[in-house]
Design a protein around this motif. Structure first.
Motif, short mmCIF file in Angstrom:
data_model
loop_
_atom_site.label_atom_id
_atom_site.label_comp_id
_atom_site.label_asym_id
_atom_site.label_seq_id
_atom_site.Cartn_x
_atom_site.Cartn_y
_atom_site.Cartn_z
N VAL A 194 11.61 -6.82 -1.22
CA VAL A 194 10.07 -6.72 -0.59
C VAL A 194 8.87 -7.12 -2.02
CG1 VAL A 194 8.42 -7.04 0.80
CG2 VAL A 194 10.57 -6.66 1.46
N LEU A 195 8.56 -7.64 -2.46
CA LEU A 195 7.71 -7.21 -3.90
C LEU A 195 6.31 -8.18 -4.02
CD1 LEU A 195 10.88 -6.67 -6.32
CD2 LEU A 195 9.01 -5.40 -5.53
N ASP A 196 6.60 -8.24 -3.21
CA ASP A 196 5.08 -9.56 -2.94
C ASP A 196 3.78 -8.88 -3.65
OD1 ASP A 196 3.07 -8.66 -0.50
OD2 ASP A 196 5.66 -8.17 -0.42
N SER A 197 3.48 -9.91 -4.39
CA SER A 197 1.46 -9.10 -5.02
C SER A 197 1.92 -7.88 -6.06
CB SER A 197 0.70 -8.80 -3.92
OG SER A 197 0.62 -9.94 -2.81
N PHE A 198 2.88 -8.21 -6.63
CA PHE A 198 3.18 -6.62 -7.78
C PHE A 198 2.76 -7.21 -8.93
CE2 PHE A 198 5.39 -4.75 -4.32
CZ PHE A 198 5.19 -3.15 -5.23
N SER A 199 2.42 -8.41 -9.74
CA SER A 199 1.75 -8.98 -10.42
C SER A 199 3.13 -8.86 -11.35
CB SER A 199 0.80 -8.11 -11.75
OG SER A 199 0.17 -8.07 -10.67
N LEU A 200 4.18 -9.72 -10.84
CA LEU A 200 5.10 -9.38 -11.45
C LEU A 200 5.63 -11.25 -12.47
CD1 LEU A 200 8.11 -9.14 -9.18
CD2 LEU A 200 7.18 -7.79 -10.79
N GLN A 201 6.17 -10.78 -13.94
CA GLN A 201 5.79 -11.42 -14.63
C GLN A 201 7.39 -12.78 -14.77
OE1 GLN A 201 3.31 -11.17 -17.48
NE2 GLN A 201 1.21 -11.04 -16.93
N GLY A 202 7.94 -13.04 -15.84
CA GLY A 202 9.61 -13.51 -16.55
C GLY A 202 9.59 -14.38 -15.18
N THR A 203 10.74 -14.33 -14.94
CA THR A 203 12.25 -15.48 -14.25
C THR A 203 12.75 -14.40 -13.34
OG1 THR A 203 13.92 -15.23 -16.21
CG2 THR A 203 11.70 -16.31 -16.15
N ILE A 204 13.39 -15.54 -12.39
CA ILE A 204 14.15 -14.52 -11.45
C ILE A 204 15.10 -14.41 -12.10
CG2 ILE A 204 15.27 -14.99 -9.28
CD1 ILE A 204 12.22 -16.93 -8.42
N SER A 205 16.24 -13.42 -11.70
CA SER A 205 17.03 -13.29 -12.31
C SER A 205 18.46 -13.95 -11.26
CB SER A 205 17.71 -11.84 -12.37
OG SER A 205 18.97 -11.20 -12.70
N PRO A 206 19.48 -14.90 -11.74
CA PRO A 206 20.71 -14.71 -10.86
C PRO A 206 21.88 -14.05 -10.63
CG PRO A 206 20.95 -15.70 -13.57
CD PRO A 206 19.26 -15.41 -13.42
N HIS A 207 21.26 -13.05 -10.90
CA HIS A 207 22.39 -11.60 -10.76
C HIS A 207 21.84 -11.21 -9.56
CE1 HIS A 207 24.09 -12.14 -14.40
NE2 HIS A 207 23.62 -11.58 -15.30
N LEU A 208 20.72 -11.67 -8.50
CA LEU A 208 20.23 -11.26 -7.45
C LEU A 208 21.32 -11.52 -6.67
CD1 LEU A 208 16.21 -12.06 -7.18
CD2 LEU A 208 17.63 -9.38 -7.52
N SER A 209 22.52 -12.36 -7.05
CA SER A 209 23.47 -13.52 -6.10
C SER A 209 23.98 -12.42 -5.53
CB SER A 209 23.54 -14.58 -6.74
OG SER A 209 24.85 -14.18 -7.42
N ASN A 210 24.08 -11.48 -6.83
CA ASN A 210 25.30 -10.23 -6.26
C ASN A 210 25.56 -9.25 -5.64
OD1 ASN A 210 27.08 -11.49 -8.69
ND2 ASN A 210 25.96 -10.45 -9.44
N LEU A 211 24.01 -9.44 -5.09
CA LEU A 211 22.77 -8.39 -3.57
C LEU A 211 23.92 -9.35 -2.08
CD1 LEU A 211 19.43 -8.21 -4.79
CD2 LEU A 211 21.82 -6.13 -4.91
N SER A 212 24.52 -9.02 -2.22
CA SER A 212 26.12 -10.00 -0.94
C SER A 212 24.95 -9.73 0.43
CB SER A 212 27.14 -10.06 -0.19
OG SER A 212 27.67 -8.39 -0.75
N PHE A 213 25.17 -8.34 0.68
CA PHE A 213 24.44 -7.82 2.26
C PHE A 213 22.53 -8.32 2.38
CE2 PHE A 213 28.42 -5.84 1.52
CZ PHE A 213 29.04 -6.02 2.92
N LEU A 214 21.60 -8.48 0.65
CA LEU A 214 20.92 -8.94 1.45
C LEU A 214 20.39 -9.60 2.51
CD1 LEU A 214 18.12 -8.50 -0.20
CD2 LEU A 214 18.26 -10.30 -1.52
N SER A 215 19.24 -9.21 3.26
CA SER A 215 18.38 -10.00 4.46
C SER A 215 17.70 -10.65 3.82
CB SER A 215 18.79 -9.11 5.77
OG SER A 215 17.63 -8.29 5.07
N SER A 216 16.74 -9.66 3.66
CA SER A 216 15.45 -10.83 2.67
C SER A 216 14.67 -10.79 1.30
CB SER A 216 14.02 -10.04 3.68
OG SER A 216 12.76 -10.63 3.25
#
Length: 352
Positions: free
Chosen positions: A85-107
């Motif tokens: 949960v990183l809403d409103s963190f002033s993040l820039q850049g892109t969404i890494s495709p490697h997040l798909s390896n977090l196989s137990f991620l629920s949100s």
């Protein structure tokens, strides 16, 4: 002899237990290392750069000096499923495709940042993901079909307020989906009729796009629907009579389209309707007196259409909670008897 055999049997059992424990520990370590690598890849692809206010929170906090379960924005414990949960963190850049390896991620909640680029197709590999929030970013490109087709645990998908383009993917079957929000984008094409296969849907937000075609009559099969927002598109055809089947509906927004035909008499069944927006279309006919069955109505806007005939004289008595009533820009006729009934609407603050 029997004693020695029993001891050997116990010893063998302990060895097996130890082997299983070692395998479990090794597997957990492997899972942890995979999760750690995925999160570090996300960190590398996106930076937290809001100046002194954010002070590069992720860059400073996401370090291997501490367990990643304690990192800001990463929530995982024995009691709760893993979440990022990183809403409103002033993040820039892109969404890494490697997040798909977090196989137990629920949100996964990355809303209200400055993330650009496309939504990785690999996110469709997250089998346990229930919530996906990427709204309020300048993300572009198409919505990956894998998100709608592979993620059977998905409950809500919120991609609104981006620059997404292309058509809405066909939905194979999302058995738990309750919210689909992709409004305020650049989407084109038709509204998929197979939305109706998602019987658990409660909220659909497709407004502020460039969608064409008609409102699918199959949407009338969504018996759990409470919010339906399709306004500010280029939809044509008539308001389907099947809308009258949505007896739980309390918000219906079809404004700013090119809809024709009459207001369906079947809308008399929408007894829970609180807001009805049909303005700026080409709707003809009269305001049906059956619409007065919606006694909970607070907003009724049928302005800028081609409506004719009188306004129902009992409108105000039937809708005592009206706060907003707009009928201007039509060819309505008849007397002003309905005005007296509006005295019953004590919260009415806008009339045109």
């Amino acid at each position: 002899m029997a004693f020695l055999f029993a001891c050997n049997k116990c010893l063998l059992f302990l060895v097996v237990l130890l082997l299983h424990a070692s395998a479990a520990i090794a597997a957990a370590a492997l899972d942890n290392s995979t999760d750690l690598a995925s999160l570090l890849a996300f960190k590398a692809a996106s930076t937290s750069g809001g100046g002194a206010a954010s002070d590069n929170i992720i860059a400073a906090n996401w370090t291997t000096d501490v367990p990643f379960g304690t990192w800001v924005g990463v929530r995982c414990s024995l009691q709760y499923p893993p979440r990022v949960v990183l809403d409103s963190f002033s993040l820039q850049g892109t969404i890494s495709p490697h997040l798909s390896n977090l196989s137990f991620l629920s949100s996964l909640d990355l809303r209200n940042n400055s993330l650009s680029g496309t939504i990785p197709d690999t996110l469709g590999r997250l089998p346990r993901l229930a919530t996906l929030r990427l709204s309020l970013n300048p993300l572009s490109g198409p919505i990956p079909p894998s998100i709608f087709n592979n993620m059977s645990s998905l409950v809500s998908i919120i991609l609104s307020f981006n620059n997404l383009s292309g058509s809405l993917p066909t939905l194979v079957f999302l058995s738990h989906i309750e919210i689909i929000s992709v409004g305020h984008n650049l989407l084109t094409g038709l509204i998929p009729a197979d939305l109706a296969r998602c019987s658990t849907l409660q909220e659909i937000y497709l407004g502020e796009n460039k969608l064409t075609g008609s409102v699918p009559s199959s949407l009338g099969n969504l018996s759990e629907l409470v919010n339906l927002s399709l306004g500010n598109n280029q939809l044509t055809g008539a308001v389907p009579t099947s809308i009258g089947n949505l007896t739980k509906l309390w918000y219906l927004y079809l404004a700013f389209n090119h809809l024709k035909g009459e207001i369906p008499k079947e809308m008399e069944n929408l007894v829970n309707l609180q807001e009805l927006h049909l303005d700026v279309n080409g709707i003809v006919g009269s305001i049906p007196i059956s619409l007065c069955n919606a006694s909970k109505m607070t907003v009724l806007d049928v302005s800028t259409n081609n409506l004719t005939g009188p306004v129902p004289a009992t409108l105000g008595k039937s809708m005592p909670f009206l706060q907003w009533l707009r009928m201007a820009g039509n060819a309505l006729s008849g007397g002003l008897d309905f005005i007296a009934s509006l005295a019953n609407c004590r919260d009415l603050n806008y009339l045109k």
